[in-house]
Write a protein that holds these residues in place. Structure first.
Motif, PDB file in Angstrom:
ATOM      1  N   ALA A  84      33.247 -34.081  -7.923  1.00  0.00           N
ATOM      2  CA  ALA A  84      34.297 -33.125  -7.569  1.00  0.00           C
ATOM      3  C   ALA A  84      33.698 -31.921  -6.850  1.00  0.00           C
ATOM      4  N   LEU A  85      32.556 -31.458  -7.329  1.00  0.00           N
ATOM      5  CA  LEU A  85      31.881 -30.326  -6.696  1.00  0.00           C
ATOM      6  C   LEU A  85      31.409 -30.692  -5.293  1.00  0.00           C
ATOM      7  N   GLY A  86      30.905 -31.906  -5.122  1.00  0.00           N
ATOM      8  CA  GLY A  86      30.483 -32.364  -3.800  1.00  0.00           C
ATOM      9  C   GLY A  86      31.647 -32.412  -2.814  1.00  0.00           C
ATOM     10  N   LEU A  87      32.791 -32.924  -3.253  1.00  0.00           N
ATOM     11  CA  LEU A  87      33.974 -32.957  -2.387  1.00  0.00           C
ATOM     12  C   LEU A  87      34.472 -31.552  -2.064  1.00  0.00           C
ATOM     13  N   TYR A  88      34.443 -30.682  -3.061  1.00  0.00           N
ATOM     14  CA  TYR A  88      34.821 -29.272  -2.867  1.00  0.00           C
ATOM     15  C   TYR A  88      33.935 -28.634  -1.794  1.00  0.00           C
ATOM     16  N   ARG A  89      32.621 -28.847  -1.906  1.00  0.00           N
ATOM     17  CA  ARG A  89      31.666 -28.295  -0.941  1.00  0.00           C
ATOM     18  C   ARG A  89      31.950 -28.815   0.466  1.00  0.00           C
ATOM     19  N   LEU A  98      27.038 -30.436   5.018  1.00  0.00           N
ATOM     20  CA  LEU A  98      26.014 -31.453   4.830  1.00  0.00           C
ATOM     21  C   LEU A  98      25.320 -31.354   3.471  1.00  0.00           C
ATOM     22  N   GLY A  99      25.460 -30.216   2.823  1.00  0.00           N
ATOM     23  CA  GLY A  99      24.764 -30.010   1.559  1.00  0.00           C
ATOM     24  C   GLY A  99      23.283 -29.792   1.768  1.00  0.00           C
ATOM     25  N   LEU A 100      22.936 -29.104   2.824  1.00  0.00           N
ATOM     26  CA  LEU A 100      21.538 -28.849   3.177  1.00  0.00           C
ATOM     27  C   LEU A 100      21.277 -27.350   3.106  1.00  0.00           C
ATOM     28  N   GLY A 101      20.418 -26.926   2.190  1.00  0.00           N
ATOM     29  CA  GLY A 101      20.192 -25.492   2.005  1.00  0.00           C
ATOM     30  C   GLY A 101      21.467 -24.814   1.536  1.00  0.00           C
ATOM     31  N   THR A 102      22.199 -25.511   0.695  1.00  0.00           N
ATOM     32  CA  THR A 102      23.545 -25.080   0.305  1.00  0.00           C
ATOM     33  C   THR A 102      23.578 -23.681  -0.289  1.00  0.00           C
ATOM     34  N   LEU A 117      22.690 -33.484   1.054  1.00  0.00           N
ATOM     35  CA  LEU A 117      21.313 -33.767   1.453  1.00  0.00           C
ATOM     36  C   LEU A 117      20.314 -33.047   0.560  1.00  0.00           C
ATOM     37  N   ASP A 118      20.704 -31.924  -0.026  1.00  0.00           N
ATOM     38  CA  ASP A 118      19.835 -31.219  -0.983  1.00  0.00           C
ATOM     39  C   ASP A 118      19.398 -32.168  -2.094  1.00  0.00           C
ATOM     40  N   ARG A 119      20.339 -32.877  -2.635  1.00  0.00           N
ATOM     41  CA  ARG A 119      20.066 -33.784  -3.757  1.00  0.00           C
ATOM     42  C   ARG A 119      19.188 -34.945  -3.305  1.00  0.00           C
ATOM     43  N   PHE A 124      16.965 -34.968  -0.847  1.00  0.00           N
ATOM     44  CA  PHE A 124      15.599 -34.484  -0.656  1.00  0.00           C
ATOM     45  C   PHE A 124      14.937 -34.144  -1.991  1.00  0.00           C
ATOM     46  N   ALA A 125      15.701 -33.626  -2.940  1.00  0.00           N
ATOM     47  CA  ALA A 125      15.146 -33.300  -4.258  1.00  0.00           C
ATOM     48  C   ALA A 125      14.690 -34.574  -4.964  1.00  0.00           C
ATOM     49  N   ASN A 126      15.487 -35.634  -4.873  1.00  0.00           N
ATOM     50  CA  ASN A 126      15.098 -36.911  -5.493  1.00  0.00           C
ATOM     51  C   ASN A 126      13.857 -37.484  -4.826  1.00  0.00           C
ATOM     52  N   ARG A 127      13.795 -37.387  -3.520  1.00  0.00           N
ATOM     53  CA  ARG A 127      12.661 -37.925  -2.782  1.00  0.00           C
ATOM     54  C   ARG A 127      11.375 -37.177  -3.131  1.00  0.00           C
ATOM     55  N   SER A 128      11.421 -35.848  -3.178  1.00  0.00           N
ATOM     56  CA  SER A 128      10.210 -35.088  -3.485  1.00  0.00           C
ATOM     57  C   SER A 128       9.816 -35.250  -4.957  1.00  0.00           C
TER      58      SER A 128
END
Length: 148
Positions: free
Chosen positions: A12-17, A69-73, A127-129, A131-135
């Motif tokens: 829900a937060l992702g859709l809101y964003r 995009l959720g990048l540097g949100t 994309l934040d999530r 990249f966080a999972n990848r790192s």
């Protein structure tokens, strides 16, 4: 019921964003490129470098894209919230006390919407999530062989 709602919270937060970022991006695009009704619904664009409108439109375009995009949100949302607070208090509030009277409802709502994202982060689909999972996987030490 609470458990089910809590498990859906990141989505829900992702859709809101995404929705808030898209709407903010549309404002910047309209003001800079004259699409979607143009600047202030006139069909035109803002003069490059004009204060504060053109700078606000650039912030809307860039921060709206990043939030979408959720990048540097969190950083993008903080900048967007601040710009909308400035818009409300310097442009709208001097005309009247209440947002319904001074035309500042959108500025007030965007400011609070982005402030919420500063504290919650991007939620799902960002994309934040990714990249966080990848790192996090890169930092995970390799399993050592078990001595027999």
């Amino acid at each position: 019921m609470t458990g089910r709602l809590n498990s859906a919270q990141p989505y829900a937060l992702g859709l809101y964003r995404i929705v808030v970022g898209l709407l903010f991006l549309c404002h910047g695009t309209a003001s800079l490129f004259g699409v979607l009704g143009g600047a202030a619904g006139t069909g035109g664009t803002l003069e490059a470098g004009s204060w504060p409108g053109w700078y606000a439109a650039v912030i809307q375009l860039v921060c709206g894209s990043l939030v979408l995009l959720g990048l540097g949100t969190r950083v993008a949302a903080l900048l967007a919230a601040g710009s909308m607070a400035y818009a409300y208090f310097k442009v709208h509030q001097p005309n009247a006390l209440w947002p319904m009277e001074n035309g500042g409802e959108a500025a007030a709502m965007f400011s609070w919407a982005f402030l919420l994202l500063v504290f919650t982060g991007s939620g799902a689909f960002g994309l934040d999530r990714l990249f966080a999972n990848r790192s996090a996987q890169e930092r995970k030490p390799a399993a050592e062989p078990v001595a027999v």
